[in-house]
Design an enzyme around this catalytic site. Structure first.
Site, PDB file in Angstrom:
ATOM      1  N   SER A  15       0.815  -1.220   0.000  1.00 29.63           N
ATOM      2  CA  SER A  15       0.000   0.000   0.000  1.00 29.63           C
ATOM      3  C   SER A  15       0.849   1.271   0.000  1.00 29.63           C
ATOM      4  CB  SER A  15      -0.922   0.019   1.218  1.00 29.63           C
ATOM      5  OG  SER A  15      -1.614   1.247   1.254  1.00 29.63           O
ATOM      6  N   LYS A  67     -13.878  -4.105   2.071  1.00 25.51           N
ATOM      7  CA  LYS A  67     -14.748  -2.932   1.910  1.00 25.51           C
ATOM      8  C   LYS A  67     -16.224  -3.225   2.200  1.00 25.51           C
ATOM      9  CE  LYS A  67     -11.792  -0.452  -1.356  1.00 25.51           C
ATOM     10  NZ  LYS A  67     -11.699   0.254  -2.643  1.00 25.51           N
ATOM     11  N   GLU A  79     -23.920   9.037   1.459  1.00 26.29           N
ATOM     12  CA  GLU A  79     -24.776   8.646   0.323  1.00 26.29           C
ATOM     13  C   GLU A  79     -24.000   7.742  -0.644  1.00 26.29           C
ATOM     14  OE1 GLU A  79     -25.458  11.659  -2.567  1.00 26.29           O
ATOM     15  OE2 GLU A  79     -27.017  10.516  -3.599  1.00 26.29           O
ATOM     16  N   ASN A  88     -14.648   2.694   1.991  1.00 25.84           N
ATOM     17  CA  ASN A  88     -13.180   2.716   2.006  1.00 25.84           C
ATOM     18  C   ASN A  88     -12.630   3.672   3.061  1.00 25.84           C
ATOM     19  OD1 ASN A  88     -13.506   5.256   0.890  1.00 25.84           O
ATOM     20  ND2 ASN A  88     -11.848   5.005  -0.588  1.00 25.84           N
ATOM     21  N   TYR A 216      -3.387   0.466 -11.584  1.00 26.21           N
ATOM     22  CA  TYR A 216      -2.145   1.193 -11.825  1.00 26.21           C
ATOM     23  C   TYR A 216      -1.010   0.206 -12.048  1.00 26.21           C
ATOM     24  CZ  TYR A 216       2.301   3.066 -10.354  1.00 26.21           C
ATOM     25  OH  TYR A 216       3.624   3.361 -10.286  1.00 26.21           O
TER      26      TYR A 216
END
Ligand code: ATR
Length: 270
Positions: A15, A67, A79, A88, A216
């Site tokens: 990460s 998640k 929302e 997240n 990515y």
């Protein structure tokens, strides 16, 4: 003790969030610590509760595969989190857990602000109908594109997801993609992870101005390579989205908006 923040996932070693948030904290002069936290696959809830109740934890970024569990854990949802069915960003205030999903805001800001590509009135093709796509649909829809078509390998998943938005979004299999040009294609499938290219009909490349791979990779993805072959002007990967979703999480926690330009510039080398 400083307020504590972390990114939680499994695996978590790769990460980039700790580096990004530490740069944000430095730039905005916020005294906080941000670490990476590995949760056992069956130990997510315990890890979150320990962090918030015993370790001065104030906020968590949640990544794969937690998640949906994070969503289920919240006392209140934003929302976008409610629509995405995934969270997240967790915040802990006054004994309550608040859930947000900043992925959609992240991709929209990267496209519209960092790269000045307006989504309004554009024809947008979205590939994939899994968690990654669910997380970004509503913020993209809020930009008022002319049309959104979701194409997925398993057609039924795309039609079900599209149906949740009434006639604002259409969906189907790759073979159901309308034979027309699109202004933009967003790849939200996991195909790039496997080195695969989703079967995009060539007609979709007619007049195509922007391709965005939510994944990515330093050396490009099969999808960004496809875009190059079709001379697409603006070809982007998920790095900008990563930085922008982090900035929105930071704002939710600290009430200060970090600038992202210098972080974006450093990202490829992190
Ligand atoms: P994520 O949370 O990353 O979205 P997911 O919910 O497992 O993960 O969804 C993965 C998505 O990538 C799905 O849309 C999946 O298609 P299916 O629903 O048909 O499984 C898509 N996907 C994965 N590998 C793919 C491939 N090689 N080609 C095309 N689509 C692929």
């Amino acid at each position: 003790m400083n307020d504590q923040y972390a990114v939680i996932g499994n695996p978590i070693g790769h990460s980039k969030s700790p580096q990004i948030h530490r740069m944000f904290a430095e730039e905005t002069s916020q005294a906080l610590d941000y670490t990476a936290r590995l949760a056992e696959l069956d130990g997510f809830v315990e890890s979150v509760e320990s962090f918030f109740q015993h370790e001065n934890g104030k906020g968590l970024n949640v990544t794969v595969p937690f998640k949906e569990q994070a969503f289920a854990l919240c006392d209140e949802l934003s929302e976008y989190a409610a629509l995405a069915g995934a969270v997240n960003t967790l915040s802990y205030r006054d004994g309550k857990i608040y859930g947000a999903n900043t992925d959609g805001i992240g991709i929209v800001r990267d496209i519209t602000q960092n790269h000045h590509f307006a989504l309004a009135d554009k024809k947008v093709l979205i590939l994939g109908a899994g968690g990654a796509v669910k997380g970004v649909l509503k913020p993209i829809l809020d930009e008022n594109p002319a049309l959104i078509f979701i194409a997925n390998r398993t057609a039924a998943k795309a039609t079900t997801l599209a149906d949740e938005y009434g006639d604002q979004i259409q969906g189907g299999g790759f073979a159901d993609i309308p034979e027309q040009g699109f202004d933009m294609i967003i790849n939200g499938t996991a195909a790039s992870l496997q080195g695969d290219l989703p079967p995009i009909p060539n007609v979709c490349a007619t007049g195509l101005a922007c391709c965005y791979d939510m994944m990515y990779s330093k050396k490009g993805t099969p999808f960004t390579e496809w875009a190059k072959q079709h001379n697409v002007t603006l070809i982007l990967d998920g790095l900008g989205m990563l930085v922008e979703q982090a900035a929105e999480s930071f704002f939710i926690w600290r009430g200060v908006k970090p600038r992202t330009g210098h972080v974006l510039a450093l990202m490829p080398d992190l």
